[in-house]
Design a protein around this motif. Structure first.
Motif, PDB file in Angstrom:
ATOM      1  N   LEU A   1     -11.903   5.520   3.227  1.00 13.05           N
ATOM      2  CA  LEU A   1     -12.510   5.017   1.816  1.00 13.05           C
ATOM      3  C   LEU A   1     -13.403   5.832   0.990  1.00 13.05           C
ATOM      4  CD1 LEU A   1     -13.742   1.823   4.090  1.00 13.05           C
ATOM      5  CD2 LEU A   1     -11.633   1.999   2.642  1.00 13.05           C
ATOM      6  N   LYS A   2     -14.000   6.504   1.554  1.00 22.06           N
ATOM      7  CA  LYS A   2     -14.644   7.573   0.824  1.00 22.06           C
ATOM      8  C   LYS A   2     -14.034   8.362  -0.199  1.00 22.06           C
ATOM      9  CE  LYS A   2     -18.497  11.338   0.854  1.00 22.06           C
ATOM     10  NZ  LYS A   2     -19.180  12.099   1.572  1.00 22.06           N
ATOM     11  N   LYS A   3     -12.987   8.977   0.512  1.00 23.78           N
ATOM     12  CA  LYS A   3     -12.022   9.791  -0.413  1.00 23.78           C
ATOM     13  C   LYS A   3     -11.338   9.160  -1.300  1.00 23.78           C
ATOM     14  CE  LYS A   3      -7.727  12.652   0.031  1.00 23.78           C
ATOM     15  NZ  LYS A   3      -6.796  13.316   0.808  1.00 23.78           N
ATOM     16  N   ALA A   4     -10.884   7.804  -1.000  1.00 24.27           N
ATOM     17  CA  ALA A   4     -10.393   6.647  -2.118  1.00 24.27           C
ATOM     18  C   ALA A   4     -11.338   6.211  -3.157  1.00 24.27           C
ATOM     19  CB  ALA A   4      -9.649   5.584  -1.402  1.00 24.27           C
ATOM     20  N   GLY A   5     -12.555   6.641  -2.902  1.00 26.06           N
ATOM     21  CA  GLY A   5     -13.790   6.086  -3.944  1.00 26.06           C
ATOM     22  C   GLY A   5     -14.015   4.522  -3.701  1.00 26.06           C
ATOM     23  N   LEU A   6     -13.752   4.304  -2.264  1.00 22.64           N
ATOM     24  CA  LEU A   6     -14.350   2.790  -2.020  1.00 22.64           C
ATOM     25  C   LEU A   6     -15.196   2.832  -0.803  1.00 22.64           C
ATOM     26  CD1 LEU A   6     -10.494   1.797  -1.579  1.00 22.64           C
ATOM     27  CD2 LEU A   6     -11.912   1.209  -3.578  1.00 22.64           C
ATOM     28  N   THR A   7     -15.889   1.587  -0.722  1.00 18.92           N
ATOM     29  CA  THR A   7     -16.972   1.365   0.418  1.00 18.92           C
ATOM     30  C   THR A   7     -16.235   0.297   0.997  1.00 18.92           C
ATOM     31  OG1 THR A   7     -18.285  -0.254  -0.735  1.00 18.92           O
ATOM     32  CG2 THR A   7     -18.580   1.979  -1.426  1.00 18.92           C
TER      33      THR A   7
ATOM     34  N   VAL B   1      -3.617  -2.485   7.222  1.00 22.62           N
ATOM     35  CA  VAL B   1      -3.511  -1.118   7.428  1.00 22.62           C
ATOM     36  C   VAL B   1      -4.253  -0.847   8.767  1.00 22.62           C
ATOM     37  CG1 VAL B   1      -4.445   1.037   6.568  1.00 22.62           C
ATOM     38  CG2 VAL B   1      -3.743  -0.924   4.891  1.00 22.62           C
ATOM     39  N   ALA B   2      -3.933   0.062   9.238  1.00 24.91           N
ATOM     40  CA  ALA B   2      -4.312   0.606  10.701  1.00 24.91           C
ATOM     41  C   ALA B   2      -4.191   1.850  11.070  1.00 24.91           C
ATOM     42  CB  ALA B   2      -3.854  -0.159  12.012  1.00 24.91           C
ATOM     43  N   PRO B   3      -5.144   2.877  11.240  1.00 23.26           N
ATOM     44  CA  PRO B   3      -4.677   4.359  11.766  1.00 23.26           C
ATOM     45  C   PRO B   3      -3.811   4.131  13.084  1.00 23.26           C
ATOM     46  CG  PRO B   3      -6.981   3.715  12.342  1.00 23.26           C
ATOM     47  CD  PRO B   3      -6.341   2.653  11.607  1.00 23.26           C
ATOM     48  N   LEU B   4      -2.608   4.825  12.977  1.00 21.04           N
ATOM     49  CA  LEU B   4      -1.607   4.824  14.034  1.00 21.04           C
ATOM     50  C   LEU B   4      -1.793   6.392  14.469  1.00 21.04           C
ATOM     51  CD1 LEU B   4       1.035   2.760  13.071  1.00 21.04           C
ATOM     52  CD2 LEU B   4      -0.796   2.059  14.418  1.00 21.04           C
ATOM     53  N   GLY B   5      -1.888   6.889  15.776  1.00 22.59           N
ATOM     54  CA  GLY B   5      -1.733   8.103  16.403  1.00 22.59           C
ATOM     55  C   GLY B   5      -0.413   8.180  17.274  1.00 22.59           C
ATOM     56  N   GLY B   6      -0.104   9.403  17.578  1.00 21.09           N
ATOM     57  CA  GLY B   6       0.891   9.906  18.548  1.00 21.09           C
ATOM     58  C   GLY B   6       2.274   9.167  18.149  1.00 21.09           C
ATOM     59  N   VAL B   7       2.791   8.737  19.529  1.00 22.43           N
ATOM     60  CA  VAL B   7       3.891   8.021  19.581  1.00 22.43           C
ATOM     61  C   VAL B   7       4.084   6.746  18.671  1.00 22.43           C
ATOM     62  CG1 VAL B   7       3.772   6.933  21.562  1.00 22.43           C
ATOM     63  CG2 VAL B   7       5.947   7.831  21.271  1.00 22.43           C
ATOM     64  N   TYR B   8       2.870   6.196  18.550  1.00 18.32           N
ATOM     65  CA  TYR B   8       2.833   4.807  18.160  1.00 18.32           C
ATOM     66  C   TYR B   8       3.260   4.945  16.413  1.00 18.32           C
ATOM     67  CZ  TYR B   8       0.415   3.379  22.166  1.00 18.32           C
ATOM     68  OH  TYR B   8       0.227   2.957  23.520  1.00 18.32           O
TER      69      TYR B   8
ATOM     70  N   HIS C   1      -3.023  10.392   5.059  1.00 17.46           N
ATOM     71  CA  HIS C   1      -4.281  10.061   4.352  1.00 17.46           C
ATOM     72  C   HIS C   1      -4.734  11.676   3.889  1.00 17.46           C
ATOM     73  CE1 HIS C   1      -5.792  12.150   8.030  1.00 17.46           C
ATOM     74  NE2 HIS C   1      -5.258  11.351   8.788  1.00 17.46           N
ATOM     75  N   GLY C   2      -4.321  12.632   4.201  1.00 21.47           N
ATOM     76  CA  GLY C   2      -4.828  13.743   3.515  1.00 21.47           C
ATOM     77  C   GLY C   2      -6.129  14.457   4.077  1.00 21.47           C
ATOM     78  N   LEU C   3      -6.638  14.240   4.977  1.00 19.70           N
ATOM     79  CA  LEU C   3      -7.833  14.615   5.753  1.00 19.70           C
ATOM     80  C   LEU C   3      -7.738  15.318   7.152  1.00 19.70           C
ATOM     81  CD1 LEU C   3     -10.026  11.194   5.040  1.00 19.70           C
ATOM     82  CD2 LEU C   3     -10.107  13.514   3.758  1.00 19.70           C
TER      83      LEU C   3
ATOM     84  N   VAL D   1       0.760  -1.218   0.170  1.00 16.23           N
ATOM     85  CA  VAL D   1      -0.079   0.335  -0.138  1.00 16.23           C
ATOM     86  C   VAL D   1       0.916   1.240   0.072  1.00 16.23           C
ATOM     87  CG1 VAL D   1      -1.764   1.180   1.209  1.00 16.23           C
ATOM     88  CG2 VAL D   1      -1.846  -1.193   1.270  1.00 16.23           C
ATOM     89  N   GLN D   2       0.660   1.758  -1.084  1.00 12.97           N
ATOM     90  CA  GLN D   2       1.447   3.404  -1.166  1.00 12.97           C
ATOM     91  C   GLN D   2       0.551   4.547  -1.301  1.00 12.97           C
ATOM     92  OE1 GLN D   2       4.169   2.504  -4.627  1.00 12.97           O
ATOM     93  NE2 GLN D   2       5.778   1.556  -2.989  1.00 12.97           N
ATOM     94  N   THR D   3      -0.711   4.226  -1.838  1.00  8.15           N
ATOM     95  CA  THR D   3      -1.230   5.191  -1.962  1.00  8.15           C
ATOM     96  C   THR D   3      -2.938   4.842  -1.444  1.00  8.15           C
ATOM     97  OG1 THR D   3      -2.345   4.693  -4.015  1.00  8.15           O
ATOM     98  CG2 THR D   3      -0.331   6.076  -3.974  1.00  8.15           C
ATOM     99  N   LEU D   4      -3.602   5.649  -1.376  1.00 10.72           N
ATOM    100  CA  LEU D   4      -5.159   5.176  -0.889  1.00 10.72           C
ATOM    101  C   LEU D   4      -5.865   4.382  -1.840  1.00 10.72           C
ATOM    102  CD1 LEU D   4      -6.419   8.681   0.710  1.00 10.72           C
ATOM    103  CD2 LEU D   4      -5.474   7.078   1.696  1.00 10.72           C
ATOM    104  N   ALA D   5      -5.520   4.716  -3.075  1.00 13.58           N
ATOM    105  CA  ALA D   5      -6.008   3.447  -4.144  1.00 13.58           C
ATOM    106  C   ALA D   5      -5.668   2.346  -3.860  1.00 13.58           C
ATOM    107  CB  ALA D   5      -5.655   4.112  -5.362  1.00 13.58           C
ATOM    108  N   ASP D   6      -4.705   1.953  -3.200  1.00 16.75           N
ATOM    109  CA  ASP D   6      -4.082   0.581  -2.985  1.00 16.75           C
ATOM    110  C   ASP D   6      -4.846  -0.143  -1.974  1.00 16.75           C
ATOM    111  OD1 ASP D   6      -2.199   0.947  -5.088  1.00 16.75           O
ATOM    112  OD2 ASP D   6      -0.801   1.691  -3.552  1.00 16.75           O
ATOM    113  N   LEU D   7      -5.663   0.618  -1.125  1.00 16.20           N
ATOM    114  CA  LEU D   7      -6.614  -0.161  -0.130  1.00 16.20           C
ATOM    115  C   LEU D   7      -7.629  -0.901  -0.418  1.00 16.20           C
ATOM    116  CD1 LEU D   7      -7.373   3.157   1.980  1.00 16.20           C
ATOM    117  CD2 LEU D   7      -5.545   1.468   2.461  1.00 16.20           C
TER     118      LEU D   7
END
Length: 348
Positions: A166-172, A199-206, A224-226, A139-145
């Motif tokens: 997912l919405k930004k990438a045009g996916l459901t 894939v997983a959203p990571l925040g902060g020091v993680y 993610h650009g959002l 996965v290098q871009t959102l399209a690769d999701l």
């Protein structure tokens, strides 16, 4: 039915009297009407129960912790699920969360109101989360999701972010596999490392730790650009009907705003006092988190924030089958200028 013009002055006077009753001789009025002005004097003997551990430390470091005109009972509670549970048990008055808990609380029959909002200046350059990518996931871009396994935590900010991405990438959701996992602690980084998810959203020091530990194996993160920067204080709607509590919450919101600015303006003290001594992180991790967060933004006008919140409501409603809420109804606009005024004037 609209209030006839003839009766509007009387109605306004009644609301004002209700509010002023809380500020006079310390006796609590029965109920503070939703449209009444916020009382500005906290009656003697008032106690506010607050689940906001980060601000507690900031207030302690800035010297403001003992300056309140009322008592605070601090609860080591954070995040939407814990806070809503405490609300339902009548064990908490104020909670610090992102933008999702107020939505889910309302959907589950717990009326709440947002009373303070904080964001990040230049939020795209300072995101709260990045998408952690498992080694070899490709996965290098959102399209690769498309076709990937994505960690998902319903009812939390990370879960809503996944749906927005997912919405930004045009996916459901049908184009990916959502794997329900709690977003606490090392759960997401470990799930990525074990290829339980791609894939997983990571925040902060993680973010920093994940790359340091697994980067040699091919682990990566992508932006993610959002906007993902909202931070709120919210309370039960019923709590605001208590004039004493409403006045105390107003005072706390002002202090919360000043504490946020203080932490930004005193990075060395904040890193040492919070990240190192309170959280047990290294000074390097603390500096990373300070740089990641950037400057706080506490707007005096919530219009843009409410519009963004509405978009999130609609995405979640479509995915969960819940009714679309009016995001404006989640906010108590009487508090809208409290933060900005506290920063501008530096007064209580």
């Amino acid at each position: 039915m609209p209030v006839p013009l003839l009766f509007r002055p009387a109605l306004a006077a009644l609301l004002l009297i209700t509010a002023l009753a809380a500020c006079g001789d310390g006796k609590q009025a029965a109920t503070l009407a939703a449209g009444a002005p916020l009382p500005t004097t906290v009656p003697k003997g008032t106690t506010l129960r607050v689940g906001d551990p980060v601000t507690k430390v900031a207030l302690q470091l800035s010297g403001e912790l003992d300056a309140f005109s009322f008592d605070i009972e601090w609860a080591n509670i954070s995040g939407g699920p814990q806070t809503s549970e405490a609300f339902r048990a009548d064990a908490l008055d104020v909670g610090a969360v992102a933008d999702i808990p107020a939505i889910h609380a309302t959907w589950t029959g717990l009326p709440v109101k947002i009373v303070a909002s904080k964001f990040r200046k230049d939020p795209l350059a300072h995101p709260v989360y990045e998408l952690g990518i498992a080694p070899g996931a490709g996965v290098q871009t959102l399209a690769d999701l498309r076709g990937k396994k994505i960690a998902y935590s319903p009812g939390q900010a990370q879960g809503a972010l996944v749906l927005r991405v997912l919405k930004k990438a045009g996916l459901t959701k049908k184009d990916v596999t959502l794997v329900e996992l709690p977003s606490t602690g090392d759960v997401y980084p470990n799930a990525l490392a074990a290829r339980q998810v791609d894939v997983a959203p990571l925040g902060g020091v993680y973010i920093r730790r994940y790359l340091a530990k697994f980067g040699k194996d091919g682990a990566a993160t992508i932006r993610h650009g959002l906007r993902d920067d909202p931070g709120h204080l919210y309370v039960r709607t019923s709590t605001l009907q208590d004039p004493a509590k409403a006045a105390a919450i107003r005072e706390y919101v002002a202090a919360w705003a000043r504490a946020s600015v203080w932490a930004y303006e005193h990075p060395k003290e904040w890193i040492d006092g919070y990240y190192v001594k309170d959280q047990g992180l290294s000074a390097a991790d603390g500096q990373y988190l300070v740089d990641l967060a950037g400057e706080p933004d506490l707007p005096a006008d919530w219009s843009d924030a409410i519009a963004r919140h509405q978009e999130t409501v609609e995405i979640l409603a479509a995915e969960t089958g819940n009714p679309v809420l009016n995001a404006r109804d989640l906010y108590d606009l009487r508090f809208q200028s409290v933060e900005a005024d506290a920063i501008k004037d530096g007064v209580r």
